[in-house]
Design an enzyme around this catalytic site. Structure first.
Site, PDB file in Angstrom:
ATOM      1  CG  ASN A   8      -1.730   1.263   1.351  1.00  0.00           C
ATOM      2  OD1 ASN A   8      -1.741   2.095   0.440  1.00  0.00           O
ATOM      3  ND2 ASN A   8      -2.421   1.418   2.476  1.00  0.00           N
ATOM      4  CD1 TRP A   9       3.474   1.064  -3.064  1.00  0.00           C
ATOM      5  CD2 TRP A   9       3.388   2.347  -4.918  1.00  0.00           C
ATOM      6  NE1 TRP A   9       4.134   0.406  -4.068  1.00  0.00           N
ATOM      7  CE2 TRP A   9       4.096   1.154  -5.220  1.00  0.00           C
ATOM      8  CE3 TRP A   9       3.214   3.292  -5.921  1.00  0.00           C
ATOM      9  CZ2 TRP A   9       4.632   0.911  -6.490  1.00  0.00           C
ATOM     10  CZ3 TRP A   9       3.734   3.036  -7.187  1.00  0.00           C
ATOM     11  CH2 TRP A   9       4.440   1.862  -7.467  1.00  0.00           C
ATOM     12  CE  LYS A  10      -0.207   3.162   4.841  1.00  0.00           C
ATOM     13  NZ  LYS A  10      -0.239   3.253   6.293  1.00  0.00           N
ATOM     14  CG  HIS A  98      -5.934   2.066   5.158  1.00  0.00           C
ATOM     15  ND1 HIS A  98      -5.492   2.954   6.103  1.00  0.00           N
ATOM     16  CD2 HIS A  98      -4.926   1.176   4.966  1.00  0.00           C
ATOM     17  CE1 HIS A  98      -4.254   2.610   6.469  1.00  0.00           C
ATOM     18  NE2 HIS A  98      -3.898   1.529   5.785  1.00  0.00           N
ATOM     19  CD  GLU A 100      -3.017   5.532   6.730  1.00  0.00           C
ATOM     20  OE1 GLU A 100      -3.005   5.593   5.500  1.00  0.00           O
ATOM     21  OE2 GLU A 100      -2.125   4.980   7.408  1.00  0.00           O
ATOM     22  CB  SER A 213       5.136  -1.853  11.921  1.00  0.00           C
ATOM     23  OG  SER A 213       4.757  -0.505  12.177  1.00  0.00           O
ATOM     24  N   GLY A 234       2.790  -1.187   4.243  1.00  0.00           N
ATOM     25  CA  GLY A 234       2.868   0.239   3.930  1.00  0.00           C
ATOM     26  C   GLY A 234       4.305   0.654   3.644  1.00  0.00           C
ATOM     27  N   GLY A 235       4.956   1.234   4.649  1.00  0.00           N
ATOM     28  CA  GLY A 235       6.286   1.818   4.486  1.00  0.00           C
ATOM     29  C   GLY A 235       7.272   0.917   3.761  1.00  0.00           C
TER      30      GLY A 235
HETATM   31  P1  13P Z   1       2.946   0.364   7.642  1.00  0.00           P
HETATM   32  O1  13P Z   1       3.430  -0.937   7.052  1.00  0.00           O
HETATM   33  O2  13P Z   1       3.680   1.553   7.149  1.00  0.00           O
HETATM   34  O3  13P Z   1       2.812   0.290   9.124  1.00  0.00           O
HETATM   35  O4  13P Z   1       1.445   0.558   7.060  1.00  0.00           O
HETATM   36  C1  13P Z   1       0.545  -0.475   7.177  1.00  0.00           C
HETATM   37  C2  13P Z   1      -0.662  -0.112   6.407  1.00  0.00           C
HETATM   38  O5  13P Z   1      -1.404   0.775   6.772  1.00  0.00           O
HETATM   39  C3  13P Z   1      -0.908  -0.850   5.165  1.00  0.00           C
HETATM   40  O6  13P Z   1      -2.175  -0.569   4.651  1.00  0.00           O
END
Ligand code: 13P
Length: 259
Positions: A8-10, A98, A100, A213, A234-235
């Site tokens: 998930n590149w956000k 999600h 967020e 994470s 994510g990251g």
């Molecule tokens: P991180 O891996 O950066 O904690 O993000 C997780 C996430 O929200 C994936 O959708």
């Protein structure tokens, strides 16, 4: 069941950075891993990523997803992107619900369920996210919260629930470097699996991803848990070496399952 590692590149990326990331991924995927892979990219870059798939043979196994989808099909909904459009482009997945989006855009359980339905109707697999906040966990409400969030999606989608991908993402573990321990995650995943069992006879085939994470170091033990069928990353999905290392962990796991 094959594990699914979905990035998930956000809200990250540029044309140049995406090109570099995908080229590095393509190089790293010269040998086909024994897992499924997806990247969920910002809407403006979906076409770029889909085009790159046609240019790099090694990327043909990388499915592409959006990070959100409208509950509407078409019409006067400024700023929205429909599942019909995503399908038209060649996307396979859309993340819905999600944390967020729940947190910063006020998305409710009912809206998330409607978005999942819109995706399913158009042949897009929704990656439905559920997860508790730190306050909810500390108050002992984890199971209640995730069950409520999933129940809304089951209520609206009925037996089609077997077509979704579910992601357990404890909000307190997202982007914080704090990961749920494999046991903590497995406990919640088992609760979600039991809830799916009551809703569909095909519960065993529903992938339940862990997100929060996830990195190369913790992926191995997380992915060993009975009900953890992959990761929503994510990251670590923004750096090819990190993402490839998580894919390698899923691959190893796939090899062990086969033998
Ligand atoms: P991180 O891996 O950066 O904690 O993000 C997780 C996430 O929200 C994936 O959708």
């Amino acid at each position: 069941m094959k594990k699914l590692i979905a990035g998930n590149w956000k809200m990250n990326g540029t044309l140049a950075a995406n090109e570099a990331l995908l080229s590095a991924l393509a190089q790293g995927l010269a040998v086909k891993p024994a897992c499924e892979i997806a990247v969920c990219v910002p809407a403006p870059y979906l076409a770029q990523v889909l085009n790159m798939k046609t240019e790099h043979a090694n990327l043909d196994m990388v499915e592409v997803g959006a990070q959100d989808v409208s509950k509407q099909t078409s019409g006067a909904f400024t700023g929205e992107v429909s599942a019909v459009m995503l399908k038209d482009l060649g996307c396979r997945y859309a993340i819905v619900g999600h944390s967020e989006r729940r947190q910063y855009h006020g998305e409710t359980d009912v809206l998330v369920a409607d978005k999942a339905r819109a995706a399913l109707v158009s042949g897009i697999t929704p990656i439905v996210c559920v997860g508790e906040t730190l306050a909810e966990r500390e108050a002992g409400l984890t199971e209640e919260v995730v069950k409520r969030q999933l129940a809304a999606v089951i209520h609206v989608n009925g037996h089609c629930i077997s077509e979704i991908v579910l992601a357990y993402e404890p909000v307190w573990a997202i982007g914080t470097g704090k990961t749920a321990s494999p046991q903590e995650a497995q406990t919640v995943h088992a609760v979600l699996r039991a809830q799916l069992k009551a809703a569909t006879e095909h519960f065993a085939g529903v992938k339940i991803l862990y997100g929060g994470s996830m990195n190369a170091a913790n992926a191995v033990t997380l992915l060993m848990q009975a009900d953890i069928d992959g990761g929503l990353v994510g990251g670590a999905s923004l750096k090819a070496t990190d993402f490839l290392a998580i894919i390698a962990a899923a691959h190893e796991n796939g090899q062990i399952q086969k033998n």
